[in-house]
Design a protein around this motif. Structure first.
Motif, short mmCIF file in Angstrom:
data_model
loop_
_atom_site.label_atom_id
_atom_site.label_comp_id
_atom_site.label_asym_id
_atom_site.label_seq_id
_atom_site.Cartn_x
_atom_site.Cartn_y
_atom_site.Cartn_z
N VAL A 1 4.56 -10.28 16.17
CA VAL A 1 2.95 -9.93 15.52
C VAL A 1 2.90 -11.00 14.32
CG1 VAL A 1 1.94 -8.23 14.20
CG2 VAL A 1 2.83 -7.56 16.19
N VAL A 2 3.86 -11.26 13.63
CA VAL A 2 3.90 -12.12 12.47
C VAL A 2 3.39 -13.64 13.01
CG1 VAL A 2 5.02 -13.49 10.70
CG2 VAL A 2 5.44 -10.78 11.11
N ASP A 3 3.80 -14.12 14.02
CA ASP A 3 3.71 -15.32 14.78
C ASP A 3 2.51 -15.58 15.12
OD1 ASP A 3 6.14 -16.46 14.28
OD2 ASP A 3 6.92 -15.58 16.17
N SER B 1 -0.38 -11.41 2.61
CA SER B 1 -1.04 -10.44 1.86
C SER B 1 -1.83 -9.38 2.89
CB SER B 1 -2.48 -10.99 1.53
OG SER B 1 -2.18 -11.90 0.32
N THR B 2 -2.22 -9.74 4.33
CA THR B 2 -2.67 -8.58 5.03
C THR B 2 -1.62 -7.72 5.58
OG1 THR B 2 -4.16 -10.37 5.73
CG2 THR B 2 -4.09 -8.48 7.21
N LEU B 3 -0.52 -8.27 5.99
CA LEU B 3 0.52 -7.43 6.33
C LEU B 3 1.51 -6.74 5.42
CD1 LEU B 3 1.38 -9.60 9.50
CD2 LEU B 3 0.07 -7.75 9.64
N ARG B 4 1.23 -7.42 4.18
CA ARG B 4 2.08 -6.70 3.12
C ARG B 4 3.64 -7.20 3.33
NH1 ARG B 4 -0.25 -6.66 -0.99
NH2 ARG B 4 1.49 -5.09 -2.11
N LEU B 5 3.78 -8.40 3.43
CA LEU B 5 5.17 -8.68 3.61
C LEU B 5 5.63 -9.35 2.44
CD1 LEU B 5 4.78 -11.06 6.86
CD2 LEU B 5 5.98 -9.21 6.94
N GLU B 6 7.03 -9.08 2.25
CA GLU B 6 7.82 -9.81 1.27
C GLU B 6 7.84 -11.04 1.42
OE1 GLU B 6 8.77 -8.43 -1.54
OE2 GLU B 6 8.95 -6.49 -1.49
N PRO B 7 7.47 -12.25 0.19
CA PRO B 7 7.40 -13.39 0.51
C PRO B 7 8.97 -13.96 1.25
CG PRO B 7 6.49 -13.05 -1.60
CD PRO B 7 7.08 -11.69 -0.92
N SER C 1 1.73 -0.66 0.02
CA SER C 1 3.37 -0.64 0.21
C SER C 1 3.57 -2.14 0.46
CB SER C 1 3.81 0.22 1.24
OG SER C 1 3.50 1.68 1.04
N ARG C 2 4.82 -2.61 0.36
CA ARG C 2 5.40 -3.76 1.04
C ARG C 2 6.11 -3.25 2.51
NH1 ARG C 2 3.47 -8.58 -0.05
NH2 ARG C 2 3.55 -9.00 -2.32
N ILE C 3 6.08 -4.05 3.31
CA ILE C 3 6.43 -3.77 4.65
C ILE C 3 7.30 -4.71 5.26
CG2 ILE C 3 5.53 -3.21 7.07
CD1 ILE C 3 4.40 -1.29 5.05
N PRO C 4 8.82 -4.25 5.63
CA PRO C 4 9.62 -5.10 6.03
C PRO C 4 9.20 -5.73 7.32
CG PRO C 4 10.57 -2.89 5.64
CD PRO C 4 9.20 -2.72 5.45
N LEU C 5 9.51 -7.12 7.44
CA LEU C 5 8.99 -7.72 8.74
C LEU C 5 9.51 -6.76 9.89
CD1 LEU C 5 8.57 -11.49 9.05
CD2 LEU C 5 9.85 -10.34 10.77
N LEU D 1 0.75 1.47 5.11
CA LEU D 1 0.29 0.46 4.48
C LEU D 1 -0.01 1.02 2.97
CD1 LEU D 1 -1.39 -1.78 6.64
CD2 LEU D 1 0.06 -2.68 4.96
N VAL D 2 -0.69 2.28 2.96
CA VAL D 2 -0.98 2.87 1.58
C VAL D 2 -0.26 3.93 1.44
CG1 VAL D 2 -3.05 3.64 0.30
CG2 VAL D 2 -3.35 1.77 1.95
N ARG D 3 0.20 4.35 0.36
CA ARG D 3 0.94 5.49 0.18
C ARG D 3 0.34 6.33 -1.25
NH1 ARG D 3 3.77 1.60 -2.05
NH2 ARG D 3 4.93 2.01 -4.23
N ARG D 4 0.73 7.50 -1.23
CA ARG D 4 0.28 8.25 -2.59
C ARG D 4 1.37 8.41 -3.53
NH1 ARG D 4 -3.76 12.79 -0.78
NH2 ARG D 4 -3.99 12.23 1.60
N LEU D 5 1.40 8.31 -4.77
CA LEU D 5 2.13 8.13 -5.69
C LEU D 5 1.84 9.17 -7.08
CD1 LEU D 5 2.22 4.20 -6.76
CD2 LEU D 5 3.93 5.59 -5.54
N GLY D 6 1.46 10.31 -6.49
CA GLY D 6 1.33 11.16 -7.45
C GLY D 6 0.00 11.21 -8.18
N ARG D 7 -0.11 11.51 -9.27
CA ARG D 7 -1.57 11.72 -9.96
C ARG D 7 -1.68 11.13 -11.35
NH1 ARG D 7 -4.36 15.54 -7.11
NH2 ARG D 7 -5.56 16.20 -8.79
N ARG D 8 -2.79 10.63 -11.91
CA ARG D 8 -2.83 10.31 -13.34
C ARG D 8 -4.29 10.40 -13.63
NH1 ARG D 8 -1.60 4.40 -11.62
NH2 ARG D 8 -3.51 3.50 -11.24
#
Length: 301
Positions: A220-222, A253-259, A209-213, A188-195
């Motif tokens: 689980v989604v149901d 929002s919770t499961l980070r699903l694409e609409p 991240s966005r997670i494929p269903l 759900l959370v990824r590292r993207l380098g540094r700034r």
């Protein structure tokens, strides 16, 4: 009491420890043997083989994951905990990824006492990426808006527990932390380098991240849809697609699903949900009364 203070988030109680993979099964077995033992620091230390602060953290996570709670010092499993972890439970040792997603759902969607960092990061921010110093500044402002004045140390420890829960240890000094959390594998959370961040420091960048269903599972989604409906829209016969995709505590929002993934799922699940286009979004009604308990069992069918 102001409207802002009607929300009573939790900022601490985890003793700066993210939950470890073995903790929940160990605690459930101890509760089954002796419901009072977990409330006694010395007995729990001996039974669980953990330090005092870890025992206290474990008690926090049992409640935060909605697995068990204590009354007058006696611990008992809650309905979700009993069904998944109890005697003849559906997955007592967290061997299935569906259980990990369900634990993330339970942890993130509390209505009355949400975990502050979870609520802020999953539901209150517009951007998906952040550094620790950016997150600290936002959490400081959001806390004050809600009427709290926690120290930066408390807020940063709380933010770090969120990060440890999903990306593991931020330090190579304890690499076992990266392997021990039941939520790390979800991605759900990824590292993207540094700034460049606060005080002109170069900091790691993290992003949701966005997670494929398909990676989560349709059952689980149901369950998440039915759980959201019961907890936040009880008594309503129709809810908007926007609520399901973007609302606080929502499946999207919770499961980070694409609409689009969520919309396709609703259209395919005609035995449970009826999706009708309406304006730019659409409305969703339930074909049968939403029953999270039944749908939870179907996750493991």
């Amino acid at each position: 009491m102001s409207a802002a203070l009607a929300i009573r988030p939790r900022f601490s109680g985890h003793e700066t420890f993210a939950c470890r993979f073995a903790w929940l099964p160990k605690a459930v077995r101890l509760i089954a043997r002796d419901p009072l033992a977990l409330s006694d620091d010395e007995r729990a230390i001996l039974e669980l083989g953990l330090g005092k602060n870890m025992v206290r953290a474990l008690r926090f996570w049992l409640e935060a994951f909605d697995v068990a709670s204590a009354r007058d010092g006696s611990w008992a499993l809650l309905p979700f905990g009993k069904m998944v972890f109890g005697e003849n439970g559906l997955d007592p040792y967290i061997e299935r990824v569906e259980t990990q997603w369900l634990l993330h759902w339970q942890l993130s969607t509390a209505v009355e006492n949400p975990l502050f960092a979870w609520r802020h990061i999953l539901y209150r921010r517009m951007r998906t990426d952040f550094t620790r110093s950016e997150l600290l500044a936002e959490m400081r402002d959001e806390g004050k808006r809600l009427g709290y004045d926690h120290s930066d140390v408390t807020l940063l420890q709380h933010a770090d527990v969120f990060l440890h829960s999903y990306v593991g240890s931020l330090s190579s000094a304890s690499p076992e932390d990266a392997l021990d959390g039941p939520l790390v594998d979800l991605g759900l959370v990824r590292r993207l380098g540094r700034r460049r961040g606060g005080a002109d420091r170069i900091e790691p960048v993290f992003a949701l991240s966005r997670i494929p269903l398909a990676d989560i599972g349709s059952t689980v989604v149901d369950y998440a849809i039915a759980s959201f409906w019961r907890a936040r829209r009880a008594g309503e016969t129709v809810i908007t697609f926007r609520d399901l995709a973007y609302g606080e505590g929502s499946p999207g929002s919770t499961l980070r699903l694409e609409p689009d993934d969520l919309r396709d799922h609703l259209e395919r699940s005609s035995g449970l949900w009826s999706y009708r286009l309406s304006g730019d979004a659409g409305n969703v009604s339930s074909v049968v009364i939403p029953d999270p308990d039944r749908l939870l069992r179907e996750v493991y069918a």
